[in-house]
Design a protein around this motif. Structure first.
Motif, PDB file in Angstrom:
ATOM      1  N   GLN A 441       0.831  -1.209   0.000  1.00 30.15           N
ATOM      2  CA  GLN A 441       0.000   0.000   0.000  1.00 30.15           C
ATOM      3  C   GLN A 441       0.866   1.259   0.000  1.00 30.15           C
ATOM      4  O   GLN A 441       0.606   2.205  -0.743  1.00 30.15           O
ATOM      5  CB  GLN A 441      -0.939   0.018   1.204  1.00 30.15           C
ATOM      6  CG  GLN A 441      -1.924   1.187   1.184  1.00 30.15           C
ATOM      7  CD  GLN A 441      -2.882   1.160   2.350  1.00 30.15           C
ATOM      8  OE1 GLN A 441      -2.463   0.931   3.491  1.00 30.15           O
ATOM      9  NE2 GLN A 441      -4.164   1.381   2.087  1.00 30.15           N
ATOM     10  N   GLN A 442       1.937   1.270   0.816  1.00 35.44           N
ATOM     11  CA  GLN A 442       2.844   2.422   0.817  1.00 35.44           C
ATOM     12  C   GLN A 442       3.474   2.615  -0.555  1.00 35.44           C
ATOM     13  O   GLN A 442       3.556   3.734  -1.071  1.00 35.44           O
ATOM     14  CB  GLN A 442       3.942   2.223   1.865  1.00 35.44           C
ATOM     15  CG  GLN A 442       3.486   2.319   3.306  1.00 35.44           C
ATOM     16  CD  GLN A 442       4.656   2.140   4.265  1.00 35.44           C
ATOM     17  OE1 GLN A 442       5.816   2.202   3.875  1.00 35.44           O
ATOM     18  NE2 GLN A 442       4.342   1.906   5.536  1.00 35.44           N
ATOM     19  N   SER A 445       0.772   3.711  -3.208  1.00 31.03           N
ATOM     20  CA  SER A 445       0.277   5.050  -2.899  1.00 31.03           C
ATOM     21  C   SER A 445       1.314   6.105  -3.255  1.00 31.03           C
ATOM     22  O   SER A 445       0.994   7.144  -3.837  1.00 31.03           O
ATOM     23  CB  SER A 445      -0.082   5.142  -1.414  1.00 31.03           C
ATOM     24  OG  SER A 445      -0.447   6.461  -1.066  1.00 31.03           O
ATOM     25  N   THR A 446       2.587   5.840  -2.927  1.00 30.54           N
ATOM     26  CA  THR A 446       3.645   6.811  -3.195  1.00 30.54           C
ATOM     27  C   THR A 446       3.970   6.909  -4.677  1.00 30.54           C
ATOM     28  O   THR A 446       4.110   8.002  -5.230  1.00 30.54           O
ATOM     29  CB  THR A 446       4.916   6.434  -2.409  1.00 30.54           C
ATOM     30  OG1 THR A 446       4.622   6.423  -1.015  1.00 30.54           O
ATOM     31  CG2 THR A 446       6.030   7.434  -2.672  1.00 30.54           C
ATOM     32  N   GLY A 449      -0.311   6.696  -6.508  1.00 24.78           N
ATOM     33  CA  GLY A 449      -1.555   7.203  -5.959  1.00 24.78           C
ATOM     34  C   GLY A 449      -2.619   6.136  -5.784  1.00 24.78           C
ATOM     35  O   GLY A 449      -3.811   6.438  -5.641  1.00 24.78           O
ATOM     36  N   GLU A 451      -4.472   3.404  -3.586  1.00 23.52           N
ATOM     37  CA  GLU A 451      -4.623   3.222  -2.146  1.00 23.52           C
ATOM     38  C   GLU A 451      -5.326   1.916  -1.768  1.00 23.52           C
ATOM     39  O   GLU A 451      -5.363   1.553  -0.609  1.00 23.52           O
ATOM     40  CB  GLU A 451      -5.425   4.391  -1.554  1.00 23.52           C
ATOM     41  CG  GLU A 451      -4.829   5.773  -1.815  1.00 23.52           C
ATOM     42  CD  GLU A 451      -3.701   6.100  -0.865  1.00 23.52           C
ATOM     43  OE1 GLU A 451      -3.455   5.293   0.053  1.00 23.52           O
ATOM     44  OE2 GLU A 451      -3.067   7.157  -1.045  1.00 23.52           O
ATOM     45  N   ARG A 452      -5.912   1.183  -2.728  1.00 18.86           N
ATOM     46  CA  ARG A 452      -6.879   0.136  -2.389  1.00 18.86           C
ATOM     47  C   ARG A 452      -6.263  -1.223  -2.105  1.00 18.86           C
ATOM     48  O   ARG A 452      -6.941  -2.087  -1.561  1.00 18.86           O
ATOM     49  CB  ARG A 452      -7.896   0.000  -3.520  1.00 18.86           C
ATOM     50  CG  ARG A 452      -8.656   1.293  -3.781  1.00 18.86           C
ATOM     51  CD  ARG A 452      -9.887   1.053  -4.598  1.00 18.86           C
ATOM     52  NE  ARG A 452     -10.628   2.289  -4.814  1.00 18.86           N
ATOM     53  CZ  ARG A 452     -11.896   2.352  -5.160  1.00 18.86           C
ATOM     54  NH1 ARG A 452     -12.582   1.244  -5.306  1.00 18.86           N
ATOM     55  NH2 ARG A 452     -12.492   3.507  -5.360  1.00 18.86           N
ATOM     56  N   SER A 454      -3.438  -3.558  -0.232  1.00 18.27           N
ATOM     57  CA  SER A 454      -2.472  -3.585   0.866  1.00 18.27           C
ATOM     58  C   SER A 454      -1.986  -5.002   1.075  1.00 18.27           C
ATOM     59  O   SER A 454      -2.654  -5.978   0.712  1.00 18.27           O
ATOM     60  CB  SER A 454      -3.090  -3.034   2.155  1.00 18.27           C
ATOM     61  OG  SER A 454      -4.158  -3.850   2.585  1.00 18.27           O
ATOM     62  N   SER A 580      -6.392   7.703  -9.694  1.00 13.47           N
ATOM     63  CA  SER A 580      -6.917   8.404  -8.522  1.00 13.47           C
ATOM     64  C   SER A 580      -8.350   8.009  -8.198  1.00 13.47           C
ATOM     65  O   SER A 580      -8.773   8.074  -7.046  1.00 13.47           O
ATOM     66  CB  SER A 580      -6.842   9.919  -8.745  1.00 13.47           C
ATOM     67  OG  SER A 580      -7.560  10.277  -9.919  1.00 13.47           O
TER      68      SER A 580
END
Length: 652
Positions: A441-442, A445-446, A449, A451-452, A454, A580
């Protein structure tokens, strides 16, 4: 008494005649006599042109026009010193007592060439050897006590200074004003030099505590300060005649870019965090081959503090070998525009949800030096991400940098491998990395973008991108890789609810493992073998991820393994749209096709069963599959044929 007065009068008359003769002597004759004396004392040729003017008391002096002073026999053909005019004066009374007290040496537009070769300096002067007369007695000739030599005032105006070491020019400075003073034998030699440079002037102050010891080759205390546009240097230590030094060094800059421009490196940008403003202190050693060694070094580079040691070979560009330790190293504003007016300001980055940045990337810092730098840090913040405890080695070679990770901590996991930035013919970046224990996830996301998703993953990644902006690099990416993720979560839809004929758009889906391989071409990632394992489901995936366009078109197909009597039910999910905010919905077309295929199978099975029953009744047997129909018909025919033959031959 009269004879005494007559003797004194005779001496005065003789002295007056000598002085008068000198004053009336032509300038070229005086120049010849002086040149002969200089050659006798130094072995060098002195050439004087133009008028030669003399003064006798209290200063025995000479003023001349253009002058040249010869070089050492082993040095180059150019003179050691030349000037458009020269004025020299010595204390006449001190000269009578055997001391040489130089009152002044003033030269206009001089050129001074200092050469060092195999430990010999062309500034070392000695008289040529003379042959003893044949009738001289054996044994050493008594030598008189050598008088003291001092210098009150030396001034060179608009000078050019060259220093040549073993045939190579180490520096060549023009438009230099130089002044020196050594008033008595016990006083230090003080030298001040000033040179015009872009942005202002460089001022150098030098003090040698014991000049006679230094001239004889003894290591001597030295104080040196240099002030230039943008900063200053200070050295306090010891020096020898070969120029080797050891002592404490302090270098401080308020604008490193201004200082680089002053020394001929105009336009060379310094990344923020690597010393646009710097304060460096260390114990320094400089050797004759041009190597600077720094020990116990403390470097404050902007807001970053580093400690360690370094060796620098003076060349173009410098060759650096260093081992450094840092606490929390902040390079997050590495690409920010320079503070000075001479450097271009970076344009604002494109907002993260609209695309990659189109701001030009200034990679000129890759040309600042060559060498190898090892860095250990608790954390390293670079644009867009932060590394944890890391052991990194940076190899620099002609605008190409290779960052080796041994390992680096990133996204709570570890990276091993290397990343390359090459600015030799335009900027390109590439790498070959393996990862373990990465927080997915990190990372997503970085980097994108997303986020879903993990979980904790591992994998490998090879990539190459070309361009002068982040956007160009991302759109040109090529490469390949593989990802394996352990137990994790997909947020945004509930697979259990989806397979139970719900919407599947809320909640989460917990999976046991996920694996996929991929290829990248022109900024587009393609994958055809994603496999996700869940307790009651299996999910396959294939599709396209636009890295350059930051979008996705991906078909994710979960299968309920226990449904339909263990035959499974598949409900494909299509993920489409920008990173996004992608749309995640069941693919109803696929569902309808699957349902239609299932109904057709039911109708087919039902029709077959009716046929089997009808044929069985006609043949008076039980039929369960199509193969039995053929066997039953054969048996029936054989039976009827046997009965017909028996009737033919009168049997029952």
């Amino acid at each position: 008494m009269k004879w005494l007065l007559r003797i004194l009068f005779l001496l005065v008359a003789v002295f007056g005649l000598v002085i008068g003769a000198l004053l009336l002597m032509p300038g070229d004759k005086l120049a010849t006599i002086l040149a002969e004396q200089v050659r006798a004392q130094t072995g060098r040729d002195l050439k004087l042109t133009g008028d030669v003017n003399l003064s006798f008391w209290p200063v025995l002096g000479m003023e001349t026009g253009p002058v040249t002073f010869g070089n050492a026999s082993w040095a180059g053909p150019e003179p050691m010193l030349s000037a458009e005019s020269l004025a020299v004066g010595v204390d006449a009374s001190a000269l009578i007592s055997g001391d040489l007290r130089i009152k002044r040496v003033i030269a206009e537009n001089p050129v001074l060439r200092l050469e060092l070769s195999d430990g010999r300096g062309n500034w070392e002067l000695s008289a040529p050897a003379t042959v003893a007369p044949a009738n001289s007695t054996s044994g050493a000739t008594p030598q008189g006590q050598q008088g003291e030599v001092t210098l009150d005032h030396l001034k060179l105006t608009n000078a050019r200074l060259l220093y040549i070491e073993n045939g190579a020019t180490k520096f060549d400075f023009a438009n230099v004003d130089l002044a020196a003073s050594w008033p008595n034998i016990a006083a230090p030699l003080k030298v001040h030099a000033q040179m015009a440079v872009p942005g202002g002037a460089v001022d150098v102050d030098l003090s040698i505590q014991d000049l006679p010891a230094y001239a004889s080759g003894v290591v001597t205390p030295l104080d040196l300060t240099l002030t230039a546009p943008g900063g200053d240097f200070a050295f306090d230590g010891r020096v020898n005649l070969a120029g080797e030094m050891a002592g404490s060094l302090r270098a401080k800059t308020t604008s490193t870019e201004l200082m680089l421009a002053a020394f001929g490196q105009a336009g060379m940008g310094v990344p923020l965090g690597l010393g646009r403003a710097a304060d460096v202190s260390a114990q320094m050693t400089y050797t004759q081959n041009g190597r600077i060694s720094l020990r116990n070094m403390v470097a404050q580079l902007d807001d970053n503090r580093l400690t360690g040691e370094a060796d620098i070979m003076i060349s173009d560009p410098p060759q650096i070998t260093a081992r450094l330790d840092a606490g929390d190293l902040d390079l997050s504003r590495f690409n920010d525009g320079a503070a000075t007016g001479g450097a271009s300001q970076a344009s604002p980055a494109t907002p993260q949800n609209e695309g990659w940045s189109t701001a030009p990337i200034d990679a000129s810092a890759l040309a600042l030096a060559n060498g190898r730098i090892r860095l250990k840090a608790n954390s390293i913040a670079v644009p867009g991400l932060t590394l944890g405890p890391s052991d990194l080695t940076l190899n620099l070679d002609r605008s190409r940098a290779v960052l080796q990770m041994n390992p680096a901590t990133l996204f709570s996991g570890q990276l091993n491998g290397q990343v390359v930035a090459n600015n030799r013919n335009g900027l390109s970046v590439g790498g070959n990395l393996t990862a373990d224990g990465i927080n997915v996830q990190q990372a997503l996301s970085t980097l994108g973008g997303i986020e879903r998703l993990s979980g904790t993953g591992s994998g490998s990644f090879e990539f190459l991108g070309v361009g002068q902006t982040e956007d160009q690099i991302m759109r040109s990416l090529s490469g390949k890789g593989r990802v394996d993720v352990g137990r994790g979560v997909i947020s945004g839809f509930d697979l259990d609810r989806l397979m139970g004929r719900g919407g599947g758009e809320a909640g989460t889906t917990v999976f046991n493992s996920l694996s996929a391989s991929f290829n990248i071409d022109q900024g587009v990632l393609r994958n055809d073998d994603l496999l996700m394992s869940l307790d009651n489901f299996r999910a396959d995936g294939s599709g396209r991820v636009g890295i350059g366009n930051r979008d996705i078109d991906y078909l994710f197909t979960p299968v309920a393994l226990r449904a339909n009597s263990g035959n499974g039910i598949a409900v494909p999910v299509r993920i489409v749209g920008p990173w996004s905010n992608p749309s995640i919905k069941p693919d109803l077309t696929k569902v309808i096709e699957a349902a239609a295929e299932g109904k057709a199978k039911e109708l087919e099975d039902e029709a077959k069963q009716k046929v089997f029953e009808k044929v069985g009744n006609e043949l008076d047997t039980t039929i369960t599959d199509s193969d039995q129909i053929e066997d039953a018909i054969k048996n029936k025919l054989e039976d009827e044929l046997n009965k017909g033959i028996l009737k033919l031959f009168g049997g029952n």
